[in-house]
Design an enzyme around this catalytic site. Structure first.
Site, mmCIF file in Angstrom:
data_model
loop_
_atom_site.group_PDB
_atom_site.id
_atom_site.type_symbol
_atom_site.label_atom_id
_atom_site.label_comp_id
_atom_site.label_asym_id
_atom_site.label_seq_id
_atom_site.Cartn_x
_atom_site.Cartn_y
_atom_site.Cartn_z
ATOM 1 C CG ASP A 93 -2.238 0.737 0.928
ATOM 2 O OD1 ASP A 93 -2.243 1.640 0.066
ATOM 3 O OD2 ASP A 93 -3.253 0.436 1.581
ATOM 4 C CD1 TRP A 94 1.242 6.968 0.161
ATOM 5 C CD2 TRP A 94 0.462 6.831 -1.918
ATOM 6 N NE1 TRP A 94 1.572 8.135 -0.482
ATOM 7 C CE2 TRP A 94 1.104 8.079 -1.763
ATOM 8 C CE3 TRP A 94 -0.118 6.523 -3.155
ATOM 9 C CZ2 TRP A 94 1.189 9.023 -2.792
ATOM 10 C CZ3 TRP A 94 -0.036 7.460 -4.178
ATOM 11 C CH2 TRP A 94 0.614 8.695 -4.000
#
Length: 750
Positions: free
Chosen positions: A284-285
């Site tokens: 994820d980011w």
């Protein structure tokens, strides 16, 4: 013409590679072998890099980015939405990088691209996988015209806490319903052929346990024992893989003390070794470098090492791989063979997508917001609406009635789109007020919204709303939450109607006595305890998307009979949370015969365990509305339940038959639900679990026999050793309209 020549050249190269493939070799694996042999270490590390910007950034391409693409140091780009930029960056990757490896362009396309469908929790309320699949196909068709061939969806986190903002993106609280919808999402996004230019690779996220964030606070820790993990939280992800999902995303969260982006047990042992996943995992980011803040890694280098070893193949936006993978390889902390496995997984997906044969997007502006897409979005919105209350048959409304239109979401085109709609445009929204004004035969509208937005605390315009209500026969109050109040990082400690909405509703009821219909647009269940006595009918419309207005109006006036069913349990108060239907019985299960409420306790009572069971003194032990619940403008009756066998052997099937009748006066759709209770086990089992459901469309007075088949494999569960087992013993099967169904039969497994 130049692009065409490049495509032809690439095709010739890989056709030549095919000639050397033996009969038993996978052609794609042979192509990967050939390409890997030519790639430098820098290019291999480059494939693990996903670069991009925030969804809000729309500036020009940087020279640094262009150079990195030219040198083969980027494998994917996120949030590049200018079509010219997409075309140019892909051209550079294919024509100018050392080995011409195409990029994958990615975007969060969650519940629509330009045509916005209801939020995923709303789509889950349809209990209609074919409709969910259609919506995902529409999203892929529209997004792919911009070059987006990879979406970070579906979000498959089981959510039992409506305070959590991302419950809006969730398929709900039940692993079976979530698994059915998981398959529908993946099949819709990816389509029947991954090489089709309109196919968009799905990404099953957030793997895993993100929805169990402590206290419903986003990004918080999750503590989930292994049997619970395997029985409840993992099944939707396994369904996604079984349906062909090519990518998985590791979650932000830590699970049992280990951030998932560094959890080898989750990403390697379960996903790859047990399930056989051969696509790739993206973080994820910034979730790789956020392991430093978690306290799991001391620095970027350690984060890169732990993420790579755990099984994160591509790093989203943070750059620890770019900075440290080469150094880690030289030091022997990561093996070259491990890096090769990471890169092979990424290339495998690119080959499966057909990017080496057709790397360029196919522009099709006529595919955006088509009549067909809008019609599908409207139908999804209609089917997502749940009728929660309908005192004295107030709904459907008579068009001749005089109506007061009140509330902040009557005409809120942006908010009705919901969370995660980077590419939706409020100018394309059709609001309830607009739909009311355009509907044939509806007149006598007295509009006084009174509140400018859901958090508006001003009471300055209350008088205008009360005046409008006095002129009307019925008050339509359009309330709920703005879109920004749900979604990522938007958890709420109190999930009642925000702002002055409750005050306004109560004031209208108190001063006019007129019947009030509450239409809720929100990203989560809303606690109604402060206004329950003031509302006569309640429709839950979620955030319904582009065509929400016409869908709501159709339901209000009976053009469509509401058929939505709750995919989550609806609490009476925040104090009941977490609350889910498939809970454990406890040693002192609550029931109505022994329940002692707070007002039942005598003054100066002797200190004792009054009631002696598991409940709250003030809110009892039942929710306001159970999982699977939803009313209709007609009535349904269940009867004639029978089972094919009272004693099953392992490997046999149980046939469950019953009749559903529409006993009302209008056509309606009922969602027949089947639940199983495993009464005794080596570990305690839930009070019941959903195992099958079917939407049944019945005319007035029509009856239909429903038959479900339950195989003994569906009675298996994971024990505390991580073993999938079937234990002999006693079971009950329940059928009915929601998780509190009472019609049942008992059987045994030998």
């Amino acid at each position: 013409m130049k692009q065409l020549l490049v495509i032809i050249s690439l095709s010739i190269i890989f056709f030549a590679c095919d000639q050397t493939v033996t009969e038993n070799q996978d052609p794609i694996e042979a192509k990967i072998d050939s390409l890997m042999n030519k790639m430098s270490l820098a290019e291999k590390i480059g494939q693990t890099a996903q670069r991009g910007t925030s969804s809000r950034v729309k500036g020009p391409l940087s020279e640094e980015l262009i150079t990195a693409v030219r040198e083969g140091r980027i494998g994917s780009l996120i949030n590049v939405m200018n079509k010219e930029y997409v075309d140019e960056l892909q051209r550079i990757a294919v024509e100018e990088s050392p080995n011409g490896i195409p990029l994958i362009f990615a975007r969060d396309v969650i519940h629509g691209f330009k045509t916005i469908f209801p939020i995923p929790l709303g789509q889950a309320a349809t209990w209609n996988p074919s409709l969910v699949k259609e919506g995902s196909r529409v999203a892929a068709i529209e997004a792919s015209t911009y070059g987006i061939r990879w979406t970070f969806a579906p979000m498959l986190d089981i959510a039992r806490d409506p305070r959590w903002g991302r419950i809006a993106e969730s398929p709900g609280e039940d692993p079976y319903l979530a698994s059915v919808l998981s398959s529908a999402y993946v099949e819709g996004f990816q389509g029947p052929d991954l090489t089709d230019p309109s196919s968009m690779v799905a990404c099953a996220k957030h793997f895993v346990g993100y929805g169990a964030a402590e206290g419903g606070r986003d990004y918080n820790s999750a503590i989930i024992n292994e049997s619970l993990l395997r029985n409840v939280y993992l099944p939707p992800f396994q369904a996604a893989l079984s349906s062909g999902a090519q990518t998985f995303m590791s979650g932000f969260n830590e699970l049992n003390g280990v951030p998932v982006s560094g959890d080898q047990f989750i990403l390697d042992q379960i996903l790859r070794k047990e399930w056989g996943f051969d696509g790739f995992v993206v973080s994820d980011w910034n979730s790789v470098t956020e392991m430093i803040a978690h306290g799991y890694c001391a620095n970027e280098k350690e984060a890169a090492m732990k993420a790579a070893i755990a099984g994160v193949d591509m790093e989203m936006t943070s750059q620890s791989y770019d900075h440290y993978l080469e150094e880690l390889l030289k030091e022997g902390q990561i093996d070259v063979a491990h890096l090769d496995r990471m890169v092979r997984a990424i290339l495998r997906v690119k080959f499966r997508m057909g990017l080496f044969d057709q790397p360029y997007r196919v522009d099709n502006p006529k595919a955006i917001l088509t009549e067909d897409h809008l019609a599908k979005a409207k139908e999804a919105a209609v089917q997502s609406i749940v009728l929660l209350r309908n005192n004295e048959g107030l709904l459907p409304l008579d068009k001749r009635k005089k109506l007061a239109i009140v509330g902040p979401l009557a005409d809120a085109p942006l908010d009705q789109l919901g969370t995660w709609i980077f590419d939706g445009d409020k100018k394309d929204s059709f609001t309830p007020l607009a739909a009311l004004r355009q509907a044939n035969g509806i007149g006598n509208l007295h509009v006084a919204t009174a509140l400018s937005h859901s958090r508006d605390l001003s009471e300055d315009k209350f008088a205008t709303a009360i005046a409008a209500a006095k002129k009307a026969d019925v008050v339509l109050f359009f309330g709920g939450e703005e879109a920004i109040l749900s979604g990522e990082a938007h958890s709420r400690a109190h999930i009642n109607l925000p702002g002055a909405q409750e005050k306004l509703i109560n004031a209208i009821k108190r001063q006019t006595g007129k019947p009030v219909v509450l239409v809720i647009q929100a990203g989560r269940p809303i606690v109604l305890e402060n206004i329950s006595a003031s509302v006569d009918a309640v429709l839950m419309a979620w955030h319904p998307g582009t065509m929400g207005g016409p869908a709501i109006v159709d339901v209000l006036f009976g053009a469509s009979n509401p058929s939505g069913r709750l995919p989550v349990t609806w609490p009476k108060s925040v104090g009941q949370i977490p609350l889910h239907y498939n809970h454990k019985n406890t040693g002192r299960p609550a029931d109505s015969t022994s329940f002692v409420g707070i007002n039942d306790i005598p003054i100066a009572a002797w200190q004792s365990s009054l009631g002696n069971n598991s409940h709250y003194l003030d809110d009892g032990f039942t929710p306001l509305y159970p999982f699977g619940y939803g009313l209709s403008y007609t009535n349904f009756a269940y009867s004639s339940l029978s089972i094919s066998n009272n004693n099953l052997s392992v490997g046999e099937e149980l046939k469950v038959k019953f009749e559903v009748a529409n006993t009302g006066e209008v056509r309606g759709v009922e969602t027949a639900q089947l639940y199983i209770q495993d009464k005794f086990g080596s570990i305690t089992r839930p009070v019941r679990e959903l195992k099958a459901f079917k939407r049944v469309d019945l005319e007035a007075d029509q009856r239909q026999v429903i038959e479900f088949t339950i195989h003994t494999d569906q009675l298996k569960f994971y024990n505390n050793k991580g073993e999938l087992i079937l234990e002999p013993g006693e079971f009950s099967v329940y059928v009915g309209s929601n998780s509190q169904a009472t019609m049942k039969k008992d059987f045994r497994v030998k």
